[in-house]
Motif scaffolding. Structure first.
Motif, short mmCIF file in Angstrom:
data_model
loop_
_atom_site.label_atom_id
_atom_site.label_comp_id
_atom_site.label_asym_id
_atom_site.label_seq_id
_atom_site.Cartn_x
_atom_site.Cartn_y
_atom_site.Cartn_z
N ILE A 161 7.09 1.72 -29.17
CA ILE A 161 7.75 2.89 -28.23
C ILE A 161 7.88 4.39 -29.27
O ILE A 161 8.81 4.21 -30.35
N PHE A 163 10.16 7.37 -29.54
CA PHE A 163 10.52 7.90 -28.85
C PHE A 163 10.82 10.00 -29.86
O PHE A 163 10.88 9.86 -31.08
N HIS A 221 7.30 8.30 -24.46
CA HIS A 221 8.14 8.65 -24.87
C HIS A 221 8.77 9.81 -24.96
O HIS A 221 10.06 10.06 -26.03
N ASN A 245 11.87 12.22 -24.97
CA ASN A 245 13.38 12.28 -24.65
C ASN A 245 13.92 14.12 -25.12
O ASN A 245 14.18 14.37 -25.79
N GLN A 296 11.15 12.01 -20.04
CA GLN A 296 12.60 11.73 -19.51
C GLN A 296 13.39 12.67 -19.71
O GLN A 296 13.78 13.38 -20.51
N ILE A 351 13.83 1.51 -16.51
CA ILE A 351 12.99 2.19 -17.17
C ILE A 351 11.63 1.01 -18.17
O ILE A 351 11.05 1.83 -18.34
N TYR A 380 7.83 1.55 -18.15
CA TYR A 380 6.66 1.52 -19.05
C TYR A 380 5.86 0.39 -18.79
O TYR A 380 4.20 0.74 -19.02
#
Length: 402
Positions: A5, A7, A97, A99, A121, A361, A365
């Motif tokens: 992932i 971020f 993801h 953020n 997010q 969360i 995913y």
């Protein structure tokens, strides 16, 4: 084999709300299933990730049409999209993801080019200008930290089926284990005096000035009331001057930043927030783990975890009368205070532990890998905030001429 992932985090060079949430998330992800890689512009965050042995990379993130120069550098924007694609390919990324909202501006395009799922997010609400220029509404799926933070998106017309609400998680055991600080001894406060505490950056939005004014009124009836201010910021000298003007220097104690905040709160009698606005209020939730009653404004996402008269006290976020009344109530009613403290503590343990929120969360995913978003998001969705703004303006015009 573990999924990778990426971020992507944009933020100022500090560790505060969204940074802490990211650090907690990557720490508590199931490492048998997920391997994180963080791309950020935040050097302080990068250093913390290095300590945690989490792979990361730091670059500058110039925003197109942002608040800082250069504002109109389309070449840099295209470079970010290109480099985002390179990181996805180089690190064999399975999901992005985002953020905080800013990286939507280039990562939505990069993820689409590389044909991998993306989730954004959001840790706060964003004004229409930012929702438009950052392209938030083009995100195929959004996790909001509260219903309040999600509301502006829904008002724009963002599909509810593509939106999840997952409250901020807390490393509850780590905070509970913080040793109690003898606050009264350190600050020379008599054992029988009542001690309120507040925590946060000393900025206008946190409203410490309002708590101090309320305390001035409260001390007319309860002269043994104190306020411990944990935190620092640009308004500290102004607040210290205000304390002098209010003749409260003997009972307002500025202690600066503390690494063991809950340990400090454990020796206080109540926590109070003066926040003028708050998307969630992580520090308010954490304060409950000190097993003291919480007083907070009826504002933003706070009522989603503080239930008035059950897990804390909420006051109307206008003026100081309602705040002062709540402060008076906890001093005058020790049984009620003990009840609120216990129920607030139990609620945070049960519903806001990182084990609960991280699994929620991870479920997002999994759904993104297994299923395409229920509602497809097109390029035109970027302009949804314009529709909402125009609708509100026409509504106001109608009211003026009606």
């Amino acid at each position: 084999m573990a999924k990778k992932i990426l971020f992507v985090h944009y933020g100022d060079n500090w560790i505060r709300g969204s940074e802490r949430c990211l650090l907690d998330l990557v720490k508590y992800l199931d490492d048998r299933q997920y391997h994180p890689f963080i791309w950020t512009n935040n050097q302080t965050l990068s250093r913390q990730l290095d300590i945690m042995n989490i792979d990361n990379e730091v670059n500058q993130f110039p925003l197109l049409l942002g608040w800082k120069a250069p504002r109109f550098d389309a070449a840099n924007w295209l470079n970010l999209i290109e480099y985002g694609c390179k990181i996805i390919e180089r690190e064999s990324i399975d999901l992005v993801h985002v953020n905080s909202a800013a990286p939507c501006q280039w990562m939505i395009a990069a993820a689409k080019i590389k044909h991998i799922p993306l989730v954004t997010q959001l840790h706060c609400s964003y004004i229409a200008r930012d929702r438009l220029t950052l392209g938030i509404n083009a995100s195929p799926h959004i996790i909001a930290v509260s219903k309040h933070a999600a509301q502006s998106l829904l008002d724009d017309g963002y599909p509810k089926s593509n939106l999840s609400v997952v409250h901020n998680g807390i490393d509850t055991q780590a905070l509970i284990d913080q040793p109690k600080v003898d606050v009264r001894k350190q600050l020379n406060i008599p054992d029988d005096d009542f001690v309120f505490a507040t925590v946060g950056s000393l900025i206008h939005r946190k409203g410490v000035d309002r708590i101090m004014t309320a305390l001035r009124h409260l001390t007319l009836e309860y002269p043994n009331a104190h306020l411990v201010v944990i935190g620092d910021g640009p308004l500290r000298s102004n607040l210290e001057n205000q304390a002098e003007l209010l003749r409260l220097t003997h009972c307002i104690h500025f202690v600066g930043e503390q690494s063991n905040v809950v340990g400090w709160l454990k020796d206080c009698d109540a926590f109070i927030s003066g926040a003028r606005n708050e998307a969630f209020g992580l520090v308010i939730a954490e304060a409950s783990l000190a097993n003291i009653p919480v007083i907070a404004p009826y504002e933003g996402g706070i009522p989603e975890f503080v239930r008035h008269g059950e897990t804390g006290l909420l006051y109307k976020n206008v003026g100081i009368r309602s705040m002062t009344k709540a402060m008076r109530l906890v001093i005058a009613n020790p049984k009620l205070s003990a009840y609120l403290a216990t129920k607030g503590y139990e609620h945070i343990i049960a519903h806001h532990d990182l084990e609960v929120t991280c699994r929620a969360i991870e479920k997002v995913y999994l759904n993104l890998w297994q299923n395409k978003p229920v509602c497809s998001i097109g390029v035109l969705s970027t302009f949804q905030p314009l529709k909402a703004v125009m609708a509100r303006r026409f509504s106001l015009l109608g009211g003026q001429h009606g």
